[in-house]
Every structure is written in C-alpha cells, then in structure tokens.
Design an enzyme around this catalytic site. Structure first.
Site, short mmCIF file in Angstrom:
data_model
loop_
_atom_site.label_atom_id
_atom_site.label_comp_id
_atom_site.label_asym_id
_atom_site.label_seq_id
_atom_site.Cartn_x
_atom_site.Cartn_y
_atom_site.Cartn_z
N MET A 55 0.30 -1.61 -0.43
CA MET A 55 0.23 -0.02 0.04
C MET A 55 1.25 1.33 -0.07
O MET A 55 -0.11 2.34 0.87
CB MET A 55 -0.60 0.58 0.87
N THR B 129 -1.70 5.52 -0.08
CA THR B 129 -0.74 5.59 1.11
C THR B 129 -1.44 5.57 2.44
O THR B 129 -2.51 6.15 1.99
CB THR B 129 -0.09 6.33 0.93
N CYS B 130 -1.66 4.83 2.59
CA CYS B 130 -2.50 4.69 3.33
C CYS B 130 -2.28 4.07 5.21
O CYS B 130 -2.84 4.57 6.53
CB CYS B 130 -4.17 3.30 3.55
N ILE B 131 -0.78 3.75 5.20
CA ILE B 131 -0.15 3.51 6.58
C ILE B 131 0.02 4.55 7.64
O ILE B 131 0.97 5.78 6.32
CB ILE B 131 1.12 2.59 6.67
N GLY B 132 -0.01 4.86 8.64
CA GLY B 132 0.63 6.62 9.40
C GLY B 132 -0.40 7.63 8.43
O GLY B 132 0.30 8.37 8.31
#
Lengths: 432, 700
Positions: B449, B492-495
């Site tokens: 991701m 982008t999805c983390i953090g």
C-alpha cells in the site's frame, strides 16, 4: 630645522648640484644647475648644506626667514635669460621650464594668463591676484615682449568677482590685454580648455598652444617672471592653499611666499594642525593631487595645495574604476579603492583618454564623450559600485546612467569635498 | 599600560586615571594615563571606582599634580593646581538639527556620536542621487539633534544614515551584539527567541541535529533572520528579464449538494445520481475485489464508523488539453474516499490505520483531507483474504473505486457549462534571473500500500497511469501544474497522519506557494519514489543527484511523507543535492516520534511538519502533513540558505515553541498573519487517542 630641496621640481632631468656638504649657503643662492631640459634650483633659506642625496639637498637653517633678504640674480637685460637663471617653471603643477616654453616667436600671437585656478578649494592664485594684480599684468607684458605676442588674455573664472574687478580696473587702459571670464566648471583651467573658450577650437591632445600662436602661463608663473625681472629674485618661494581637517575656525588657509623645501607637516601645524583622525594628505588639488606621506612631504615649486581629508568611507564590496585624464589616474583610483577597503573588479578609461608622452590627456576636457558604455562594462565585470575620476561634465553623464543601473557612484574627490563642505561633483544643474 | 600622545588626543573625552604612581609636581602627559579602553573592565572587577567628578583626559593633560597619587587613581580636580576647562561638545552649535543624521566617518560600536561625526546635509541630494545613502525610510532615521550624544551599538561605515536600531539608547530596537545585521537572537530558558527589528526578506530555519548519537536525535526549529543579501539580490534582479508564462491550467468547479442513487449516473440540478448497480460492475472489474459498497456520507453521518481511510480524491475530468494544462472540471462539495478491509475484516494496512469514527479521525481542512460539510462517496472495498498487505489488494481496491469515479467523470465531462459555479486559474511561470528552485517530493514506493499511480489520463485516475514501484521509483520530472492537476493517484494508507493523499497533491501547498513566489524561479517538481530496500534507496537518490546536477539549480526543497525507513532515502536525497553545491531544505514530519534515524552535513535546514500536540503520529488523517504554514517556512528557509545565512543548531529535544517563534518572526517581517492549521485537539477524541496515545487526557 631642515629644509629638503628636491633636485627635480620640474619636467626634465635632475638638476646638477654645485655645492658641497657643509657649505654655508644664502637664501637665493644657486645650489643646482639645469642639466639639459630642467631648471636652476636655489637655496630657499640661509644655512648649512647638511646633506646631499641623489634627489635632494638638505639645508639646515636656524634663522628666521627674512622674505626680502635673498641673494639677487645677476643683472641682465635679457628677460628670457633672467627667467632661466631664476629657475622658473610652470607653477600650476606641470613644472615645464618656462624659459623653454617662452623661447618662441609669436608674431601676431597671444599670451594667455591662466588665472582660472580650476581645482576647487585651491585659492592661492586668486589671493595673489587680489593682492597684487599689477605684478601679474606687468609679468604678462614681459612675456609679450619676449615672445613678440601682440595680445594677451587673462582667463579667470567669473565667480572670482573681486579678482576679476581688480584685473579689469588695472587693464582698463591696456588695449591689448583682455580679461576673459569663464564658467565655473572643472577642468576649465586645462590649457586646451582655455584655448577652446578663447578661440573656439579644440587642440589635439598632442598639440601645444603654439598651434594657435599662443603660450599659456599660470598666474603664479607670471608673477615669478615679474619678480625675476624686477627684483632679480629666483624661485625660492611658493604660494600654497592648506585646507581640510584643521583645528581652529578656518578650514582653509592660504600662505603666500613660503620657502621651498618647508615640510608640509610644519605648514599644516601652523595652520592649526590636523583635527582628529584623517584619511590622507593630498598635495595638489582635489582632482589631480596625489596622496603623500605627511612625514615626508616638502613644498616644491609646483605644489599648490595641501589637503587633509576625512577618513575614507568604508566599502568592502566589488568596485569598478573609471579613469579620466582630467582627474585621477588608475594608480590613484586604486589607492583610494584600497583605502576604502574595496575590491577592484574592473578598470575602464573614459573614451576621451589618449596617451601622450606617458601621461593621459583628454581629447576635449570638460566636454563629455558619453560614459554609459564604460559603466555597463564595469557592471558586467561585477562592479556593484563605481569610483569615478571624471570632470564635471563627464560626472554628470555618469550620474545619468549609473544610478539607473542600480550602481551607486563615488567620485574620487568626495572625501575632500565632504571634508570641506564643498559641493560634490555629480549632476550639473540644467541651467548651469 | 600608559597611552600615546595621539591616543590621548583622540580620547580627550574619556576619564583620566593614572596608570602608575605619579609624584607631586608631575605635569600630566599621555604616558601617565591608563588606557581608557580597559577602564570598564577594571570597574567591573572592582579594581576601580570612577567618582562623579573624575576629570577627562583632555582636562588633565598639561596640568600639574599637587599631591603624589598611587597607581590606578582616578584624577579629580582637587589633586591639581590648574585645570583647564575643556570645551563641552554641547557648546558647539548644531545646525540643521532636524535634518537626517548621516555618519560622516566610519565609527565603531560603543562610540558616541558627536556633531563632527555627522555629514553636512548639503551633500544629501547628491549622495542620494548617487545611491550612496537612502533617506527614504525617514521614520527610522534619527535627526541630527536626536543622534548627537548617542552611542552606537554596532560598527557603521561612513555615509550610513543613523537609525534607532543601531543606537544603544533605544533598547527596544537595539541588537544585543554588534554585527551588521538587524537581527537579534537571544537564547532564554531553552527557547530561542528571535527578534527582527525591520526587514524585507525573511528566513526561516529549522535546524536538525544530524549526528547520530545514541538515538537521542531530535529535530527542532530555530532561527529567523532577515536576509539583507536576498534584498540585494532582489534589487539586482529588478532589471532581470520578464516572467515567462509556460502554461496555464484552469479549474472549473461544478457544485453538487446531494448525492443519490438512480437508474443511471447523471447530474441534475446540483444533484449527482450514481447508477444503482454500479457496485457490481466495479466488483467485476477487479479479480481481487470480492465486495464493494458505496456509502454516501453527508455531514450528518460524520459520526459514523469507517474502515481505514485509504485515500481522499477529488472527482475531476479533463475538458480540454492533457493533464497538467488546459481545462479541468471538478465537482465542488463531493469527494471520493477509499476505505476497505479484507474478507476477514482485517484493515487494509498493517498498523497505523485510521478506522474509527470519521469525525474523530479526520483532520478536516488539511490539503489532503475532506473539508467539513463535504459529502463523501465512500467506497468500502473488501479484498480477498490476505491480500490487504500485499501489492495487488490495495491496488484492486483503488481501481475498483476508480471504476465508479470514472463513470462520474464522464457525466461531469458532458455537464452543461452553465452549471459551473466558479473558476480558478493556475499559471506556471519561469522567472529568469531569479533563484532557480526545484521541489523534490519523495513519494512512497515500498510496494503494497506504499505506491503511487503516476500520470493517469484523467486527474487522479488510474487509467493510463504507471505505478512508481513499477517504474523503479526513479526520479520523474513533472510540471507543478501536473502535480496540481492530479498526476499522482496516491496509494498510501499507513501512518495516515503523515501520508499524502491524492487530494493533498491536488492542493499541494508547497507547489502552490513556490509557483506564486515571485522571488524564486520554480523550475520543476521532481517525484522520487522511496523504495523498500536500502540499496535501492541509494540507487534512486544517485539518479536524483545526476538529474539535479544537470539543472543548475540555486536551491531545492526535499519533502517526504511518513517517517522512519523513508528517512534513509530522504537523507540520501538531500545529500545528493547538497553535495552538488545546491542549498537544500528538508521538509518532513519528525518531532518526537519521527526523529531522524540518519543524518548528514547537508541536513542543516529542516522544517518539521508536526502539528500534533505531543509530536506524535496519532493516526488522525493528514494531521502532520504539509500545510501552507509549512510551505511558507520552507521557502523562507531556503531563501535564507541561498543567501548564505548561518543556520542555527537546534535544541537537543523537540520544542514546539521554536516553530511558533519562527512563525511570529515571519509574521512580523511580512506584516501578515499566518493562519496556523488546527490540530487534533480541535477534534473529539478518538478511541485510539483515548486508549493508546493520550491516556492521560480526558475525552473532550
């Protein structure tokens, strides 16, 4: 006290010493003879020859100088011979031997008395004229007699009203001597500029006034001629203007008839002494004078000014120099730049500069040939400010372009004029 | 130590103190006097006390001492037979006293200004005309009357107008130390206080400890200074060539205030209708997608639960020209939000996902976040079990969502022009003669991701785009307008607090600010991926270095999203730019949790994007992402660095006040208020914040 008398105070070669060390000499006594092109040199004070070096004769004198007490020149009816004996040289600064200059025939020609004193601040010529106009006029007549000139002009700035009036009064009965009043602009006193004003014609830089059947002599030179002819007095004294950062009320003092060889430092002390810190000592005028060491400078036959200036403004950035024949040469501008702390990144000469016998001459002194190209070049060389040495008209041109290009402008006379609160050389008034 | 006669003359107004034992009957000369320069030190060390009636050097020189006095005795009148009264400077008449005070000579800090030090006003016109003095700022230039008797606080060259700022007696505007700049940096109680008295250029700087030492590395910001050099340059550049318009991009906004389902997709009267059976088609379009639902979230639904937010996207379509120029249509009031889990309910994204109550997990109004009041077309995508953390799963979720968005785009494309509510135009200019600047944006490229689709056909679409992972994460040059026109579809999805969504690029504040700053020449935007493996990180950063080398840049800003592993290539990218002699500013979230793990000598100008109260990643969508305030600071800092100004070292630990002080300084200098973006404290506290991050705080 020691009087250091240089053996070269003129154009030409060193004069040949004819006295020995420890000789007693009298004021007016010949101590060195012209050797080829040159001029005689006389003791300006009475005393003992303390030392003779390659370049000077040092006379130790303990006596007070009596101005009128001097050893007279040998009698002669030949005026030119008297001039030669007296060691007269151009007193305006050039120092060309006068007897050489006057050894000419000017049939239907002209004698021009240069009373312009165009270097600002200097005032000893005008003081002399105001004090003794008739000696000048008589001197002109002697020169006319020597050269056979029919007419004479006295060139003087119109602003010197008192001197102009004195000369006009004293020449009112003279048909062939005219007073020519000139504008107050630098370098009006340049020989060829005067000729342009009188005859309407520019001489080429390598041409002499003889081309127009004339000789041009400085006021003090003419006065010295009168003294040589009438009093049989050699050139042992000089008029000088002392000005600048002086203690006391006066910032400018004129001293007439000061013995040659007198230390400049002594003259300055007598004028009040230096007030606080100073930038430099200039011998000569603001435009063409040179910086010299206060400890070493002595008065010579050609020195007209001793100027004590303010310290230089600090500027440590890149500086461009614009050299002009009427003002400072490159060496002098570099000297000023160094004293300011600036980094010289470019040097340009005014378009009108031509080199003649090793010295720089201007094609048309006081008439600008345009400066924008030179300023652009300096800018291109990386100059963020410029230091210029131009005459009034050329400085005006620079002011019409450099600030528009974002280039601040210093003039090499600024520190002198700022010391004396004399108007800076920048834009001319449109109606001037 | 005695003094010379010359010194005595210069220092006649200084106090007269005997340097050695002096016998009665001595006529005082310079050699009997102590050097006034050291007297303040003697007084400070209690060696000497100067009585009120202490004589001046000018008064004692030449005077005869009546009594024998010992070394270091201040001379007073009763010790002498005859004392000459010195002329008081004040007795000298000051003329033109209302005229400006301009120094006539070079003076040093600590010297008193006397009448003789002032330039005669007769020269002002010519000096101004020659650009040697500038008296235009007449409010700040002292009059001659005001200046005389005052003490300089710094060295000043001749021909400088005397302003309050250089006078000790005006403490408010005095610099603490000498030096020619008008800035004042004082360290107090651990906070760097900076004061600018006046100025035009500003600089910001945010320093960073670059030495790696026991992991105690922190980032903090400091310094604010006024750049005189920038001003000089600006002056020079006045004559520079004119701006060149490279290309233009127009955005047409079409307002939608209701979203409904209908038989077919269409827009009618500010209502967007989405085809009822579209979800099945979307599911069918992607093998890995097993289910897809659309939730229409209106402001009334903001308190609903949502799975992790994977992206926030504008709905936009090209009307004319290719992406990055021409005309783009965009829906005003509605965004697409991608959310999802796998079949087993595992959030797409390993840790740091943003599932939860929407309004508690979204930092509203950030460039990459929704605005309050907007309607979300929120897809809830379910991907095959176990694919949520591999590359194909999230990609499928995005593509399936884009299947729906594409249908809306087509409707929007055909919409009648008359329904347009407003227009916005973006102009890409080159400014020859100005400092050439590039923005280098590090984008995620570790795979899974962490990817971005680049240069789709339609804004923020997927069709026609290539993933930067597939492109090898190499540097890619795009125009600022391509960025703003949606050339990056972000996966982008983390953090989520520090990751940039698609909408972030669509509204990228640094690109916008740099484009509009007429003091710089924004040449390009370089996108560079952040690969997973360290060796690849250096591979791409070397390529970046070569690309930058060819651009003859005067400055660059490197930004990154996220924190941690990507800081390795962030540091390497900065190094590759910096070692080519290009001044570079780094922009990242760091603060407490994101402390840099590596550093190098070129990382001396850093802007911290943290907005969170605690300096942490608290999984509030977009909270710690680049905003306008950060863009202003980054550009100001770059200007400062380009001008060759020193950048102050940071404090050891993160201190949010440093940034606030910097902002204050910039505001003072610009005379404008900089709106600071609110942070999570403006939100109701999320479950995660309550349970994990802010256990100490009560629910507000």
């Amino acid at each position: 006290m020691d009087f250091k008398i240089p053996l070269k105070q003129h154009i030409g070669s060193l004069s040949k010493v004819i006295v020995n060390e420890n000789f007693a000499v009298k004021r007016g006594q010949l101590i060195a003879e012209a050797d080829g092109l040159g001029a005689n040199i006389h003791a300006s004070v009475s005393g003992k020859v303390k030392k003779i070096t390659e370049t000077e004769v040092i006379i130790e004198s303990s006596q007070e100088v009596e101005k009128d007490d001097f050893l007279k020149l040998n009698k002669s009816d030949d005026y030119l011979e008297m001039i030669k004996e007296a060691g007269i040289v151009g007193a305006g600064g050039a120092g060309f031997p006068t007897h050489v200059k006057l050894n000419c025939e000017l049939n239907n020609g002209f004698v021009i008395a240069n009373c312009v004193e165009c270097e600002p601040i200097l005032n000893h010529n005008i003081s002399l004229i105001e004090k003794d106009p008739t000696s000048i006029i008589r001197g002109i007549k002697y020169v006319m007699e020597i050269t056979g000139a029919e007419e004479a002009y006295i060139a003087i700035k119109a602003k010197n009203k008192k001197a102009v009036k004195a000369l006009e009064e004293k020449t009112s009965s003279e048909n062939n001597i005219k007073v020519k009043k000139l504008r107050d602009i630098y370098p009006m006193g340049e020989e060829r500029a005067i000729i342009k004003e009188i005859f309407g014609k520019w001489l080429e830089p390598d041409q002499l006034p003889l081309e127009v059947n004339s000789v041009v002599l400085n006021a003090e030179t003419i006065f010295n001629i009168s003294e040589a002819v009438e009093k049989r007095k050699p050139v042992i004294d000089k008029d000088i203007t002392i000005a600048g950062k002086l203690n006391g009320e006066k910032t400018r003092v004129v001293k007439l008839r000061v013995p040659i060889g007198t230390p400049i430092k002594l003259l300055i002390e007598k004028a009040g002494g230096i007030k606080g810190d100073y930038g430099e000592l200039i011998i000569g005028g603001p435009y063409t004078g040179k910086a010299v060491s206060l400890e070493e400078a002595v008065l010579t036959k050609v020195d007209g000014g001793a100027l004590i200036t303010l310290p230089f403004p600090e500027y440590t950035g890149p500086l461009g120099l614009l050299v002009c024949a009427c003002g400072a040469d490159e060496a002098r501008l570099r000297d000023i730049a160094e004293k300011m702390g600036a980094e010289v990144v470019g040097v340009e000469q005014c378009k009108n500069v031509v080199e003649n016998n090793g010295s720089l001459k201007c094609k048309t002194p006081g008439e600008c040939p345009g400066q924008v190209e030179k300023i652009m070049k300096l800018k291109k060389a990386g100059a963020e400010r410029v230091l210029i040495a131009n005459c009034s008209d050329c400085s005006n041109t620079v002011m019409c372009c450099a600030p528009k290009l974002g280039i601040p402008v210093y003039h090499h006379t600024d520190h002198v004029f700022r010391t004396l609160n004399y108007p800076l050389t920048r834009r001319l008034k449109l109606d001037a | 130590m005695s003094i010379s006669a010359e010194e005595a003359q210069k220092m006649k107004n200084e106090v007269a103190v005997g340097c050695c034992r002096t016998e009665a009957g001595t006529v005082i000369s310079a050699k009997n006097l102590e050097d006034p320069a050291i007297i303040p030190d003697l007084v400070d060390s209690n060696l000497l006390e100067i009585p009120d009636n202490c004589l001046k050097i000018g008064e004692v020189i030449g005077a005869k001492l009546k009594e024998t006095v010992d070394s270091l005795t201040p001379f007073t009148p009763e010790m002498f037979e005859d004392i000459k009264k010195m002329e008081e400077d004040e007795d000298i008449k000051l003329s033109n006293e209302d005229q400006a005070a301009v120094l006539k000579i070079n003076k040093k800090a600590g010297e008193k200004i006397t009448i003789d030090d002032l330039e005669d006003p007769m020269h002002f016109d010519k000096l101004e005309d020659s650009l040697l003095i500038d008296l235009n700022d007449s409010d700040n230039v002292l009059s001659r009357r005001e200046a005389v008797g005052k003490t300089l606080s710094q060295d000043l060259p001749a021909l400088t107008p005397i302003k309050k700022a250089v006078i000790k007696e005006y403490p408010d505007s005095t610099t603490e130390e000498g030096g020619k700049s008008n800035q004042n940096n004082v360290q107090r109680g651990g906070v760097l206080k900076i004061k600018i008295d006046e100025g035009k250029g500003i600089d910001i700087e945010l320093p960073l400890n670059t030495t790696v030492q026991g992991g105690a590395q922190t980032i903090a910001e400091s310094n604010q200074s006024k750049s005189l050099k920038i001003k000089d340059t600006a002056d020079k550049e006045k004559k520079a060539e004119e701006e060149i318009i490279v290309r233009k991009l127009k955005r047409k906004y079409f307002e939608i205030n209701e979203v409904k389902f209908a038989r077919e997709s269409k827009i009618e009267d500010k209502t967007l209708y989405i085809r009822k059976d579209i979800c099945q088609d979307a599911v069918d379009s992607e093998d890995l997608v097993v289910d897809l639902k659309i939730d229409i979230i209106t402001p009334d639904d903001y308190d609903k639960f949502s799975n992790t937010i994977m992206d926030v996207q504008p709905i936009a379509v090209k009307e004319e020209g290719e992406l990055g120029e021409g005309i783009t249509r965009v829906i005003d009031g509605v965004i697409v939000m991608v959310t999802g889990t796998d079949e087993e309910g595992v959030q797409i994204g390993e840790f740091g996902s943003s599932e939860g109550i929407l309004e508690r997990n979204i930092m509203w109004g950030r460039p990459g976040a929704p605005e309050k009041g907007e309607i979300f077309i929120k897809t809830d995508v379910k991907v095959k079990a176990g694919t949520g953390m591999e590359r194909p799963g999230p990609m499928a979720a995005h593509k399936a969502t884009d299947f729906i968005t594409q249908e809306i785009r087509e409707v929007l494309k055909e919409l009648d022009e008359s329904l347009k509510v407003r227009e916005e135009e973006f102009v890409q200019k080159r400014r020859p003669g100005k400092k050439k600047v590039a923005i280098i944006k590090e984008i995620m490229g570790q795979g899974a991701m962490h990817d971005n689709y680049l240069l789709p056909v339609e804004p923020v679409g997927t069709l026609g785009a290539k993933a930067n992972v597939d492109l090898g994460n190499v540097p890619i040059v795009v125009s600022p307008l391509q960025v703003i026109d949606g050339c990056i579809h972000a996966l982008t999805c983390i953090g989520p607090a520090s990751k940039e969504t698609s909408r972030h690029y669509w509204r990228e504040p640094l690109v916008m600010e740099a484009m509009n700053d007429d003091e710089i020449d924004l040449t390009t935007v370089i996108l560079i991926g952040s690969p997973q493996v360290n060796s690849e990180k250096f591979y791409v950063s070397k390529l970046l270095g070569m690309a930058v080398e060819s651009m003859d840049l005067d400055g660059a800003i490197v930004t990154t999203e996220g924190f941690g592993n990507n800081h390795v290539d962030f540091a390497s990218n900065i190094e590759q730019v910096g070692k080519r002699g290009v001044p570079v500013v780094g922009v990242t979230y760091a603060a407490v949790q994101g402390q840099l793990v590596v550093g190098n000598e070129y990382m001396d100008a850093m802007v911290d994007l943290n907005k969170s109260r605690q300096g942490i990643e608290n999984e509030i969508l977009e909270n710690n992402c680049l905003t306008k305030e950060d863009a202003i600071r980054a550009i100001a800092m770059l200007k400062s660095k380009v001008a060759g100004e020193e950048i102050k070292a940071p404090e050891r630990s993160w201190n949010p006040n440093v940034k606030l002080n910097n902002i204050e300084v910039i505001e003072d200098t610009l005379g404008e208020k900089i709106e600071l973006a609110p942070n999570e404290t403006s939100l109701k506290m999320s479950k995660k914040r309550k349970e994990i991050y802010e256990k100490d705080e009560k629910d507000n």
